[in-house]
Design an enzyme around this catalytic site. Structure first.
Site, PDB file in Angstrom:
ATOM      1  CG  MET A  26      -1.882  -1.212   1.188  1.00  0.00           C
ATOM      2  SD  MET A  26      -3.404  -0.951   2.095  1.00  0.00           S
ATOM      3  CE  MET A  26      -2.780  -0.683   3.740  1.00  0.00           C
ATOM      4  CG  LEU A  29       7.209   1.360  -0.942  1.00  0.00           C
ATOM      5  CD1 LEU A  29       7.861   1.043  -2.280  1.00  0.00           C
ATOM      6  CD2 LEU A  29       6.292   0.225  -0.506  1.00  0.00           C
ATOM      7  N   GLY A  32      11.438  -2.614   5.424  1.00  0.00           N
ATOM      8  CA  GLY A  32      10.710  -3.884   5.494  1.00  0.00           C
ATOM      9  C   GLY A  32      10.180  -4.271   4.116  1.00  0.00           C
ATOM     10  CG  HIS A  33       7.086  -1.956   2.197  1.00  0.00           C
ATOM     11  ND1 HIS A  33       6.974  -0.806   2.932  1.00  0.00           N
ATOM     12  CD2 HIS A  33       5.871  -2.557   2.239  1.00  0.00           C
ATOM     13  CE1 HIS A  33       5.746  -0.705   3.397  1.00  0.00           C
ATOM     14  NE2 HIS A  33       5.054  -1.753   3.007  1.00  0.00           N
ATOM     15  CE  LYS A 145       7.949 -16.618   8.967  1.00  0.00           C
ATOM     16  NZ  LYS A 145       8.824 -17.338   9.918  1.00  0.00           N
ATOM     17  CG  ASP A 147       0.730  -7.283   8.085  1.00  0.00           C
ATOM     18  OD1 ASP A 147       0.209  -6.662   9.014  1.00  0.00           O
ATOM     19  OD2 ASP A 147       1.480  -6.738   7.254  1.00  0.00           O
ATOM     20  CB  SER A 182       4.422  -0.732  10.834  1.00  0.00           C
ATOM     21  OG  SER A 182       3.139  -0.214  10.548  1.00  0.00           O
ATOM     22  CB  SER A 183       3.090   2.398   6.490  1.00  0.00           C
ATOM     23  OG  SER A 183       3.751   1.699   5.456  1.00  0.00           O
ATOM     24  NE  ARG A 184      -2.706   1.744   9.949  1.00  0.00           N
ATOM     25  CZ  ARG A 184      -3.089   0.711   9.196  1.00  0.00           C
ATOM     26  NH1 ARG A 184      -2.454  -0.438   9.274  1.00  0.00           N
ATOM     27  NH2 ARG A 184      -4.109   0.838   8.366  1.00  0.00           N
TER      28      ARG A 184
HETATM   29  O1  PAF Z   1      -0.188  -5.835   3.727  1.00  0.00           O
HETATM   30  C1  PAF Z   1      -0.607  -4.924   2.993  1.00  0.00           C
HETATM   31  O2  PAF Z   1       0.066  -3.904   2.752  1.00  0.00           O
HETATM   32  C2  PAF Z   1      -1.995  -5.045   2.368  1.00  0.00           C
HETATM   33  O3  PAF Z   1      -2.877  -5.674   3.230  1.00  0.00           O
HETATM   34  C3  PAF Z   1      -1.978  -5.722   0.988  1.00  0.00           C
HETATM   35  C4  PAF Z   1      -1.519  -7.167   1.089  1.00  0.00           C
HETATM   36  C5  PAF Z   1      -1.083  -4.955   0.043  1.00  0.00           C
HETATM   37  C6  PAF Z   1      -3.406  -5.740   0.407  1.00  0.00           C
HETATM   38  O4  PAF Z   1      -3.913  -4.450   0.248  1.00  0.00           O
END
Ligand code: PAF
Length: 279
Positions: A26, A29, A32-33, A145, A147, A182-184
């Site tokens: 989403m 970035l 982690g991404h 992992k 999530d 995390s983005s948050r």
């Molecule tokens: O983990 C995320 O960023 C979102 O839940 C995903 C998998 C991109 C789906 O929108």
């Protein structure tokens, strides 16, 4: 890197590719991404990323409108990682008509833990992931992992729908003080950022107690929640579950040393953080 927004352009770019490795995101970035992109590169070629803030997975009082949007910085990072195509559809591109067909995970997996506190969340996630898979048609897709429940639900969805996509799990990427990226995290104030690693410390304490042979799991969960509350957190849950299906372990499971995981979600100020640790 090619940036495409329509499904038709995406299909054009990926025509004939049989080993595509896909990382849905989403945006906003962080390292982690980027670690997911690197893992994707080990499992397939080309690497395709997507950025799409999926309205379907946000509750009415959640942060869809304020979710951080950092598109040009994201593009720069993906370019450095050698991503071949970035699929960045608008809502009209991905949902040109109301998305009336939805995926609904089974209640015992989708309505517990995150699903209990974010009703409908996993319906939104699985619906968009199935749709993204259908657009990208990847051989492999990588999910973090961090999530944990999302990863498990997507794995089960891929298996039950016989999707031709292997789901690869990436380890959680942590800051030096243990906080899962995390983005948050960007919502945290300076003081909250200093406090935030306590969540991971509590997970470690719970995991250690289980390894030391404590079998009163609800007491361990309660104690950890109380410790967080005493420090100003508002915990949604701390839960010790079986890795295999996220259900509560029975006495027999404990005897047989079934692999466990401790999962947590808690609010610090107005920021909701989640984390987990395999035991
Ligand atoms: O983990 C995320 O960023 C979102 O839940 C995903 C998998 C991109 C789906 O929108």
């Amino acid at each position: 890197m090619k940036i495409v927004s329509s499904v038709a352009e995406l299909r054009d770019q990926l025509r004939g590719q049989l080993r595509t490795a896909f990382v849905p995101t989403m945006g906003n970035l962080h390292e982690g991404h980027l670690s997911l992109m690197r893992l994707a590169r080990k499992h397939g070629d080309p690497v395709v990323a997507s950025i799409f803030i999926n309205r379907l997975q946000f509750g009415p009082n959640e942060d869809f409108d304020t979710y951080p949007r950092t598109f040009s910085a994201d593009v720069e990072k993906l370019e450095k990682e050698g991503v071949y195509v970035l699929f960045a559809p608008t809502e009209k591109d991905l949902y040109p008509e109301p998305q009336e067909f939805r995926v609904k995970p089974p209640e015992q997996l989708g309505d517990i833990l995150e699903g209990e506190f974010r009703p409908g969340f996993f319906n939104g996630v699985t619906t968009v992931v199935l749709k993204l898979f259908s657009c990208v048609q990847p051989k492999v897709a990588v999910f973090g992992k961090k999530d944990y429940q999302q990863l498990m639900i997507i794995r089960n969805m891929a298996r039950q729908f016989a999707l031709p996509t292997d789901i690869v799990a990436a380890e959680t990427y942590r800051a030096d003080d243990g906080l899962a990226l995390s983005s948050r995290n960007g919502y945290l104030s300076k003081d909250e950022r200093t406090e935030a690693p306590t969540l991971y410390q509590q997970l470690n304490e719970v995991a250690q107690a289980v390894r030391d042979g404590h079998i009163n799991l609800s007491q361990l969960e309660m104690q950890a929640q109380e410790k967080l509350s005493a420090r100003g957190w508002m915990p949604d849950y701390i839960a010790i579950r079986k890795q295999s299906d996220l259900q509560k372990p029975t006495a027999e499971d404990l005897e047989q040393q079934a692999p466990l995981v401790v999962l947590a979600a808690a609010k610090l100020g107005s920021t909701r953080l989640i984390d987990n640790l395999e035991i």
